[in-house]
Design a protein around this motif. Structure first.
Motif, mmCIF file in Angstrom:
data_model
loop_
_atom_site.group_PDB
_atom_site.id
_atom_site.type_symbol
_atom_site.label_atom_id
_atom_site.label_comp_id
_atom_site.label_asym_id
_atom_site.label_seq_id
_atom_site.Cartn_x
_atom_site.Cartn_y
_atom_site.Cartn_z
ATOM 1 N N VAL A 220 -138.582 22.308 -50.467
ATOM 2 C CA VAL A 220 -137.543 21.788 -51.740
ATOM 3 C C VAL A 220 -136.222 22.120 -51.421
ATOM 4 N N ARG A 221 -136.087 23.526 -50.816
ATOM 5 C CA ARG A 221 -134.478 23.669 -50.799
ATOM 6 C C ARG A 221 -133.699 23.023 -49.739
ATOM 7 N N PRO A 222 -134.406 22.452 -48.873
ATOM 8 C CA PRO A 222 -133.504 21.455 -47.794
ATOM 9 C C PRO A 222 -133.271 20.123 -48.413
ATOM 10 N N ILE A 223 -134.455 19.497 -49.145
ATOM 11 C CA ILE A 223 -134.472 18.574 -49.865
ATOM 12 C C ILE A 223 -133.373 18.530 -51.028
ATOM 13 N N ARG A 224 -133.397 19.549 -51.868
ATOM 14 C CA ARG A 224 -132.633 19.443 -52.812
ATOM 15 C C ARG A 224 -130.929 19.516 -52.394
ATOM 16 N N TRP A 225 -130.841 20.161 -51.278
ATOM 17 C CA TRP A 225 -129.550 19.807 -50.511
ATOM 18 C C TRP A 225 -129.007 18.517 -50.355
ATOM 19 N N LEU A 226 -130.093 17.822 -49.714
ATOM 20 C CA LEU A 226 -129.966 16.576 -49.197
ATOM 21 C C LEU A 226 -129.655 15.766 -50.399
ATOM 22 N N ALA A 227 -130.321 15.829 -51.727
ATOM 23 C CA ALA A 227 -130.368 15.203 -52.620
ATOM 24 C C ALA A 227 -129.032 15.157 -53.255
ATOM 25 N N ALA A 228 -128.524 16.663 -53.464
ATOM 26 C CA ALA A 228 -127.138 16.906 -54.008
ATOM 27 C C ALA A 228 -126.073 16.150 -53.218
ATOM 28 N N SER A 229 -126.171 16.182 -51.888
ATOM 29 C CA SER A 229 -125.125 15.472 -51.053
ATOM 30 C C SER A 229 -125.294 14.041 -51.204
ATOM 31 N N ALA A 230 -126.598 13.533 -51.284
ATOM 32 C CA ALA A 230 -126.359 12.038 -51.490
ATOM 33 C C ALA A 230 -125.696 11.706 -52.776
ATOM 34 N N ARG A 231 -126.236 12.521 -53.881
ATOM 35 C CA ARG A 231 -125.414 12.120 -55.213
ATOM 36 C C ARG A 231 -123.942 12.308 -55.085
ATOM 37 N N ARG A 232 -123.353 13.310 -54.204
ATOM 38 C CA ARG A 232 -121.947 13.295 -54.278
ATOM 39 C C ARG A 232 -121.524 12.060 -53.492
ATOM 40 N N GLU A 234 -122.834 9.061 -53.405
ATOM 41 C CA GLU A 234 -123.159 8.393 -54.416
ATOM 42 C C GLU A 234 -121.948 7.824 -55.427
ATOM 43 N N SER A 235 -121.410 9.174 -55.672
ATOM 44 C CA SER A 235 -120.374 8.947 -56.955
ATOM 45 C C SER A 235 -119.046 8.952 -56.047
ATOM 46 N N GLY A 236 -118.915 8.722 -54.645
ATOM 47 C CA GLY A 236 -117.744 8.456 -54.147
ATOM 48 C C GLY A 236 -117.049 9.812 -53.476
ATOM 49 N N ASP A 237 -117.901 10.918 -53.574
ATOM 50 C CA ASP A 237 -117.225 12.070 -52.888
ATOM 51 C C ASP A 237 -117.744 12.249 -51.374
ATOM 52 N N TYR A 238 -117.050 11.829 -50.304
ATOM 53 C CA TYR A 238 -117.838 12.076 -49.254
ATOM 54 C C TYR A 238 -117.378 13.416 -48.490
ATOM 55 N N THR A 239 -116.839 14.316 -49.059
ATOM 56 C CA THR A 239 -116.489 15.759 -48.295
ATOM 57 C C THR A 239 -117.779 16.546 -48.662
ATOM 58 N N VAL A 240 -118.733 16.337 -47.908
ATOM 59 C CA VAL A 240 -120.074 17.020 -47.938
ATOM 60 C C VAL A 240 -119.835 17.832 -46.699
ATOM 61 N N GLU A 241 -120.256 19.427 -46.917
ATOM 62 C CA GLU A 241 -120.415 20.220 -46.074
ATOM 63 C C GLU A 241 -121.691 20.083 -45.155
ATOM 64 N N ARG A 242 -121.368 19.965 -43.901
ATOM 65 C CA ARG A 242 -122.607 19.708 -42.984
ATOM 66 C C ARG A 242 -123.511 21.075 -42.728
ATOM 67 N N LEU A 243 -124.807 20.696 -43.075
ATOM 68 C CA LEU A 243 -125.619 21.769 -42.934
ATOM 69 C C LEU A 243 -126.376 21.864 -41.423
ATOM 70 N N HIS A 244 -126.044 23.138 -40.812
ATOM 71 C CA HIS A 244 -126.507 23.163 -39.624
ATOM 72 C C HIS A 244 -127.825 23.933 -39.484
ATOM 73 N N SER A 245 -128.700 23.206 -38.853
ATOM 74 C CA SER A 245 -130.209 23.735 -39.084
ATOM 75 C C SER A 245 -130.978 23.939 -37.723
ATOM 76 N N ALA A 246 -131.490 25.064 -37.387
ATOM 77 C CA ALA A 246 -132.156 25.532 -35.999
ATOM 78 C C ALA A 246 -133.511 25.016 -36.191
ATOM 79 N N ARG A 247 -133.955 24.626 -37.111
ATOM 80 C CA ARG A 247 -135.353 24.329 -37.260
ATOM 81 C C ARG A 247 -135.748 23.129 -36.330
ATOM 82 N N THR A 248 -137.134 23.281 -35.696
ATOM 83 C CA THR A 248 -137.434 22.411 -34.767
ATOM 84 C C THR A 248 -138.438 21.289 -35.324
ATOM 85 N N ASP A 249 -138.760 21.344 -36.685
ATOM 86 C CA ASP A 249 -139.584 20.523 -37.255
ATOM 87 C C ASP A 249 -138.924 19.330 -37.775
#
Length: 709
Positions: A220-232, A234-249
């Motif tokens: 849920v936490r990663p998906i919420r981040w993705l959703a929040a970034s997608a909404r930004r 969508e609203s025209g704000d493309y200054t989304v902080e890139r989330l670095h993940s070390a997960r292998t899944d």
């Protein structure tokens, strides 16, 4: 490569662990059961009470408004029977305790009873004062009733008010009955399901909690981040902080891919916005970007006591460049205009000035520094002077000009749409005033537009009402002074406005499209009258009738068919019908005009070019477009005696036309000296007030009888 411990495997392991400890918490369900029941009942009582209270207030307000709407006319006319009927119809609801209608002084007009015992008495119950004083809908509550009052309005005039009271005791019984039913249902449900659902319910609750915790952390936490970034994004704000993940899944792959995608979308957006907000030809701001900027600036300026000015600049006669030189030349003219406007705006518009091209040949300028009225005036004068200078296009000089409309915020309007509409109106008035100038918007311009719209409405159906008529101006031959034909002219006798000038209503008919219905009727009427003149001509000459054809009729393309039908219906020989077209109408689409005139010629109809010498055609167009005659414009004829240039030009037109075998007609002959000069230079035909004013068909027939027989 590291082994992948996938998201699904993690979720299954978590569920297995949760099921192993479910038994430990089942006792908690039994302990909490009774407490939950009590809490549920308390919450239900509060909820039902709130619902009932909200319902009563909304119902009282709705009923009061409905009654007030139905009482508008009865209260205006003091129709007590109708008022009583409305009150009694709406008093049948069991919740209604009373409905009282009162006048502007708070005196009772009706309470629904037959006798109206308190009629005319001022209401003095505890709730009456606030109800009478309220300017709009007013809801108040006492221990026994919910009282809603609202004024009764007729248009913007208040003629009284109405009060609706709902009985709280009836509502209380309704509320208690619903609570009792709810309690009984809850008791029944608890008795039937508590025993055998306790264990699985408790197990499910525990498993859900543990599963939710694990899913929250890993999914849920990663998906919420993705959703929040997608909404930004969508609203025209493309200054989304890139989330670095070390997960292998799978989620790690998704997060990394989304980060790369957001960067790519941001790059594309910058390019698309540049294209969407910029005019492709001139590189100026376009309509969309200008409107957004205007909305933003107006929002900042409201309440700040500052002004803003919009200048709408439209190139005069720009269509002539496209029609005569081609669209590439038109684009070159637009670029030169844009550069001149940009230089003037940079110099005189101020740092916050904004220049945009709205498409076509229309430019809009926004200025907001200092005294904007003075700045707008200065800039408009500079633009008129600069844009009047010739343009060098395709090795030739082209002279145009510009008409500028100016509107001010907040003096003229407070919204972007209204300002842009006012600027268009002012620009149109600048064109009407003679072009190549500027005009500030004024309220009177709105009235002028309204008058034009009203005239268009009045013109619809004017023919059916008998207000439009056709008159005829005789055309004489200079060689012997004989009448050889007549020009059919349309007149409008309005029952209220009197005789309306053709220059006014013909333009309205042309712009509105009404000319497409009026033109064929004028043609048919003229052909019918011309048939009645048969045999009244001089010698072997058959009288002709000439009819004006508007540019809109020519562009529609069905003119030859309409002419053929009129000739067939009336029996008029084609050679007796002359059609008059203006130079501008012909050269605006020379190929179409040439094809259509060829079709007309094939039927025997003759074509004259009206207002010759005022347009931009000349000898080359006369060679390519088949015409039988030209009419020298009245502006040249008027100054034949005083202006040697006009006399020389008229002489040249006559000689040029005769060299091509084209008949020459001079219109606007109002003096004998003008007539004599035209005769000396070989002009074939003349018409004008010196010979005869436009007259009715009957008068024209009498004129023929007097002169020809």
């Amino acid at each position: 490569m590291k082994p992948r411990f996938g998201l699904q495997a993690r979720f299954l392991v978590a569920i297995t662990l949760m099921l192993g400890v479910v038994v430990l918490v089942l006792v908690l369900l039994m302990q909490r059961q009774q407490q939950m029941r009590q809490e549920t009942e308390s919450i239900s009582r509060e909820a039902v009470h709130r619902l009932v209270d909200t319902y009563l207030r909304d119902h009282a307000a709705s009923l009061a408004r409905r009654v007030a709407e139905r009482l508008a006319n009865p209260m205006y006319y003091r129709d007590l029977d109708a008022i009583g009927t409305v009150v009694r119809d709406n008093s049948r609801d069991s919740l209604v305790d009373y409905i009282r209608v009162y006048d502007l002084e708070g005196r009772l007009v009706h309470d629904g009873s037959v006798e109206i015992a308190d009629f005319g008495k001022r209401m003095d119950d505890p709730l009456a004062a606030q109800a009478i004083a309220a300017d709009g809908l007013h809801v108040q509550v006492s221990p026994t009733v919910v009282d809603a009052s609202t004024p009764v309005m007729v248009g913007s005039e208040r003629v009284g008010g109405v009060r609706v009271g709902l009985d709280l005791q009836v509502a209380g019984r309704y509320e208690q009955r619903n609570l009792s039913e709810l309690g009984a249902l809850m008791d029944d449900l608890a008795k039937r399901h508590l025993g055998w659902l306790a264990l699985p319910l408790g197990l499910l609750a525990l498993v859900s909690i543990l599963a939710a915790w694990h899913v929250q952390r890993t999914l849920v936490r990663p998906i919420r981040w993705l959703a929040a970034s997608a909404r930004r994004i969508e609203s025209g704000d493309y200054t989304v902080e890139r989330l670095h993940s070390a997960r292998t899944d799978e989620m790690g792959d998704l997060v990394r891919t989304f980060g790369r995608m957001s960067e790519a979308v941001a790059r594309h957006d910058r390019e698309v916005r540049r294209m969407a907000y910029t005019d492709a030809l001139t590189g100026l701001t376009n309509r969309l970007a200008f409107r957004e900027s205007l909305d933003h600036r107006l929002m900042l300026l409201r309440g700040a006591g500052r002004q803003l000015a919009l200048l709408f600049a439209d190139i005069d006669d720009f269509k002539r460049v496209n029609d005569t030189l081609g669209h590439e030349a038109g684009d070159e003219a637009l670029l030169q205009f844009a550069n001149r406007i940009r230089e003037a705006v940079d110099k005189y518009g101020g740092d916050d000035a904004l220049l945009a091209r709205f498409g076509g040949d229309e430019f809009v300028i926004l200025i907001q520094e200092g005294d904007v009225r003075a700045a707008a005036t200065r800039l408009a004068e500079v633009l008129v002077a600069e844009l009047r200078r010739p343009l060098d296009i395709q090795d030739r000089q082209v002279f145009l000009g510009t008409s500028i409309g100016i509107t001010l915020f907040p003096e003229d309007a407070s919204s972007a749409s209204a300002l842009m509409k006012n600027g268009d109106i002012a620009m149109y008035q600048a064109k009407v005033a003679g072009k190549n100038g500027h005009r500030f918007y004024s309220r009177a311009m709105d009235h002028a537009v309204e008058r034009r719209v009203h005239m268009e409405q009045e013109l619809r159906g004017a023919w059916e009402r008998g207000e439009l008529s056709v008159v005829y101006q005789p055309v004489c031959r200079t060689s012997d002074g004989r009448v050889v034909g007549a020009e059919a002219l349309l007149r409008w006798q309005h029952p209220m406005l009197g005789m309306i000038a053709p220059s006014v209503f013909i333009d309205v008919a042309e712009q509105s499209g009404l000319i497409e219905g009026i033109g064929p009727r004028v043609l048919r009427t003229a052909c019918t009258e011309a048939m009645r003149w048969a045999g009244m001509g001089d010698g072997n000459d058959r009288l002709f009738v000439s009819v004006n054809v508007s540019p809109r009729q020519l562009r529609k393309g069905d003119l030859p068919d309409i002419v053929a039908e009129c000739l067939r219906e009336t029996g008029l020989p084609a050679s007796s019908l002359h059609l008059e077209l203006t130079e501008t109408a012909v050269i605006s689409d020379e190929l179409q005009a040439a094809a259509m005139l060829a079709r007309l010629h094939s039927t025997g109809v003759k074509v004259w070019l009206d207002d010759f010498g005022t347009g931009f055609s000349g000898l080359s167009h006369l060679r390519r477009v088949p015409v039988d005659g030209v009419k020298i414009d009245r502006s040249f004829v008027a100054d034949l005696q005083r202006d040697p240039d006009d006399l020389a030009l008229t002489t040249a037109i006559i000689a040029m036309a005769h060299s091509l075998g084209i008949t020459v007609v001079a219109e606007g002959v109002e003096k004998e000296a003008q007539y004599n000069l035209l005769c000396e230079r070989g002009c074939d035909l003349v018409q004008g007030y010196w010979l005869s004013h436009p007259i009715s068909a009957t008068e024209f027939a009498h004129l023929l009888a007097r002169r020809g027989r």
